[in-house]
Write an enzyme that holds these catalytic residues in place. Structure first.
Site: not given
Length: 395
Positions: A224, A327, A357
Site C-alpha cells: 500500500s 480495490d 485492498h
C-alpha cells in the site's frame, strides 16, 4: 464478491479508521509543523514483541538505527540459515539464536538474500511491529528464504512528506554500510565477543546481517503506502548505480500501491466506496501526509507516471505488481506495469479475484486462503531474481 465476514469487518475497520483520521486532523497536529523525531506506531495499533527464539521457523529482533529519529527495523531471520534440512536440530530447543554474536572464525555461514519491507497504513498508521505485519513478514521470510528487514518509518502528520521516503532511503544506505562493515571481517576488526567494528571503532556490524545477509541479492517489497516508498527507493537505487555497491537491488514487489492522480481512472470512479480503504478516507490521509503547499494528486509521491520523473522507466528494476479486484487503486497500478512493459522491463501483474485492498497483509484479520496463495506466488517470482550467485557460504 467478498463474503459477509469481510464486509462486516470492513464496516468496523472503516468506522475506526475515520475516527482516527479525524483525530489526526485536529489542531494539535498542526500541519505547518513537523516532528523530525516522529513516531512509528499508534497507541491503538496491536503490536507483537520481537522474539530472538526461533518460533515457527523464524527469529526476530528490533534495532534502532538512527539516534536522531524514531526510525526502527525489525529483522526476520529464517532458521534455514543453519544450512541443514532439519534446521532446528542445530539449536537447543527454545534457545536464543546465537547469531546475536556471529559464529567463531572458520565456521560456515549460510548467506540469504535481504528483503527490505515497507508496511502499509496510508502513511499515517500501521507499524513494522504490528501483529499483521509481523505475520506477513514471517510468511515471506520462510517462503522466499530471505532475511526480511521490516522498516518502521516515521508516520504523518507528525512527520509528513518527505520523512517516510527519506527513512526508506536511509535504510538502503544503512544496508550498504552494513555490507561494507561485514567485509572488514578480519582479526583486527573483530573484538573478543565476535562483534565486527570499523577502524575508528564507531560502528559495529549488525551480527545477523553480517553472518547471513547477501546484499548483492536485495529485494524491495512495499505494501500500500509502503509500495510508494519502495517505488521511491527503487528509483534512488537506480540513480545511485554502482555507488550503492555492494548492495544490488535486483527486484521489487509492489502490493496494491497507494497511487492516485488528478484525473480519475475507471476503478477510482466505480470502486470509490470499496472495502476497508475507500477513496474519501484515503484523500484525508493524503492531506495529512503532503504539506499544504505541496498538495497535488500528481505529486511524485502519489502518481508514479507524473511528468518529469527521472531516470527513464527503461532503467527500472523488474517489478511484480499485485492488485485486488475490489480495490479502487487497481487501475493506476496496472497502468504503471503496462508502461514498464512497454520499455521491456519485466513487470507482470498478479490480479486476485474477489480480493480487497491489503488482502494479503490483513490476513490476521481476514483469514483468507488468498493471502497464503499470494505469498506463494510472490515467492515463485522473486526466486527468479535471487537465485544463488557465487558461494552460498562465507568463511
Amino acid at each position: 464478491m467478498p463474503g459477509l465476514t469481510v464486509k462486516l469487518r470492513s464496516l468496523f475497520f472503516k468506522y475506526h479508521l475515520k475516527q482516527q483520521l479525524q483525530r489526526l486532523s485536529e489542531p494539535q497536529f498542526d500541519r505547518s509543523k513537523s516532528d523530525t523525531f516522529g513516531i512509528t506506531s499508534r497507541p491503538e495499533e496491536p503490536l507483537v514483541p520481537a522474539n530472538p527464539v526461533f518460533q515457527d521457523g523464524v527469529a526476530t529482533k528490533d534495532i534502532h538505527v538512527d539516534p536522531c529519529s524514531a526510525l526502527s527495523l525489525r529483522i526476520f531471520l529464517p532458521d534455514s540459515v543453519s544450512g541443514s534440512k532439519n534446521s532446528m536440530a542445530d539449536y537447543d530447543a527454545g534457545a536464543v539464536y546465537r547469531g546475536y554474536s556471529p559464529l567463531p572464525m572458520g565456521k560456515r555461514y549460510r548467506k540469504l538474500p535481504v528483503m527490505l519491507q515497507f508496511h502499509g497504513g496510508m502513511f499515517v498508521s500501521g507499524s513494522n511491529e504490528s501483529a499483521a505485519n509481523d505475520a506477513f513478514c514471517r510468511r515471506m521470510a520462510k517462503l522466499c528464504d530471505v532475511i526480511v528487514v521490516a522498516v518502521g518509518y516515521r508516520l504523518a502528520p507528525e512527520s509528513r512528506y518527505p520523512a517516510a521516503f527519506e527513512d526508506g532511503l536511509k535504510v538502503l544506505n544503512w544496508l550498504a554500510k552494513q555490507a561494507n562493515l561485514a567485509s572488514l571481517r578480519s582479526v583486527r576488526n573483530v573484538d573478543v565477543n565476535g562483534r565486527i567494528y570499523d577502524d575508528f571503532g564507531a560502528s559495529t556490524a549488525e551480527p545477523w546481517l553480517a553472518a547471513h545477509g547477501d546484499t548483492s541479492r536485495c529485494v524491495l517489497l512495499g505494501v500500500s503506502s509502503g509500495a510508494n516508498i519502495a517505488d521511491f527507493v527503487a528509483w534512488k537505487a537506480v540513480e545511485a548505480g554502482k555507488l550503492l555497491d555492494p548492495v544490488k537491488v535486483v527486484a521489487r514487489v509492489l502490493l496494491y500501491p497507494f497511487f492516485i492522480g488528478s484525473i480519475p481512472t475507471k476503478s477510482e470512479i466505480k470502486l470509490a466506496n470499496s472495502y476497508f480503504y475507500d477513496k474519501a478516507l484515503c484523500m484525508l490521509a493524503w492531506k495529512l501526509f503532503l504539506p499544504e503547499k505541496e498538495f497535488n494528486l500528481d505529486h511524485p509521491a502519489a502518481n508514479p507516471l507524473s511528468h518529469g520523473r527521472k531516470p527513464s522507466l527503461k532503467y527500472m528494476i523488474p517489478t511484480l505488481m499485485v492488485v485486488a479486484e475490489h480495490d479502487w487503486m487497481r487501475d493506476r497500478a496496472i497502468a504503471y506495469s503496462e508502461e514498464l512493459r512497454k520499455v521491456n522491463v519485466d513487470a507482470p501483474v498478479l490480479d486476485y479475484k474477489d480480493a480487497v485492498h491489503e488482502f494479503a497483509t490483513l490476513d490476521v484479520l481476514l483469514q483468507t486462503p488468498k493471502a497464503q496463495a499470494c505469498a506463494e506466488d510472490i515467492a515463485i517470482w522473486v526466486k527468479k531474481y535471487i537465485s544463488l550467485r557465487g558461494h552460498e557460504f562465507s568463511y
